[in-house]
Design a protein around this motif. Structure first.
Motif, short mmCIF file in Angstrom:
data_model
loop_
_atom_site.label_atom_id
_atom_site.label_comp_id
_atom_site.label_asym_id
_atom_site.label_seq_id
_atom_site.Cartn_x
_atom_site.Cartn_y
_atom_site.Cartn_z
N MET A 14 0.81 -1.19 0.00
CA MET A 14 0.00 0.00 0.00
C MET A 14 0.86 1.26 0.00
O MET A 14 0.42 2.29 -0.46
N VAL A 15 2.08 1.15 0.51
CA VAL A 15 3.01 2.28 0.48
C VAL A 15 4.10 1.95 -0.52
O VAL A 15 4.75 0.91 -0.42
N ALA A 16 4.28 2.82 -1.49
CA ALA A 16 5.29 2.61 -2.53
C ALA A 16 6.46 3.56 -2.31
O ALA A 16 6.30 4.65 -1.77
N ASP A 56 -0.37 4.09 -2.45
CA ASP A 56 -0.95 3.56 -3.69
C ASP A 56 -2.46 3.74 -3.58
O ASP A 56 -3.15 2.93 -2.98
N GLN A 57 -2.98 4.83 -4.13
CA GLN A 57 -4.38 5.21 -3.95
C GLN A 57 -5.36 4.16 -4.47
O GLN A 57 -6.35 3.86 -3.80
N PRO A 58 -5.16 3.58 -5.67
CA PRO A 58 -6.11 2.55 -6.11
C PRO A 58 -6.20 1.38 -5.13
O PRO A 58 -7.28 0.88 -4.84
N LEU A 59 -5.08 0.97 -4.58
CA LEU A 59 -5.08 -0.11 -3.60
C LEU A 59 -5.74 0.35 -2.30
O LEU A 59 -6.50 -0.39 -1.68
N ALA A 60 -5.48 1.57 -1.89
CA ALA A 60 -6.04 2.10 -0.65
C ALA A 60 -7.55 2.26 -0.72
O ALA A 60 -8.22 2.27 0.31
#
Length: 101
Positions: free
Chosen positions: A1-3, A30-34
Motif C-alpha cells: 500500500m506504500v510505494a 498507492d491510492q487505487p489499492l487504498a
C-alpha cells in the motif's frame, strides 16, 4: 500500500541513515489499492527496527490517508550472535541442566 518513488540504499548497506523527512519525500500511498475496501486497522511489517525511522515515516503517511485508524507495527529481526564463552555455557548448564536432562 506504500510505494517507494525513488530508490535509496538499505540501512544495513550504508553508513548514512535515512531521515524522517527524506523518507516522507519518497513514500507514497498507492491510492487505487487504498480505495479497495474500508480500512479498520493497519499493520506495518518491517524486517528490523533500529531507530524506527522507516516505520514512523510509513505510519505518518498511512495515518494521514486513514485518519483515526489504529496502526501497529510488527518487526522481525535476526542477528548472528558471537559464540559464547565456555564459562557462560557452564553457567547456563548449571542453571538449566544439560541438554539431555
Amino acid at each position: 500500500m506504500v510505494a517507494v518513488t525513488s530508490p535509496h540504499a538499505a540501512a544495513h548497506e550504508s553508513n548514512i541513515r535515512a531521515t524522517l523527512s527524506g523518507l516522507l519525500a519518497i513514500y507514497e500511498i498507492d491510492q487505487p489499492l487504498a480505495n479497495i475496501k474500508p480500512v479498520r486497522s493497519i499493520a506495518i511489517f518491517d524486517d528490523a527496527l533500529t531507530a524506527g525511522t522507516h516505520y514512523r515515516a510509513i505510519q505518518i503517511k498511512l495515518s494521514a490517508r486513514f485518519p483515526g485508524v489504529p496502526t501497529f507495527g510488527m518487526f522481525g529481526a535476526r542477528r548472528v550472535a558471537p559464540p559464547p564463552r565456555d564459562g557462560w555455557i557452564k553457567q547456563i548448564q548449571d542453571l538449566l541442566g544439560g541438554v539431555d536432562d
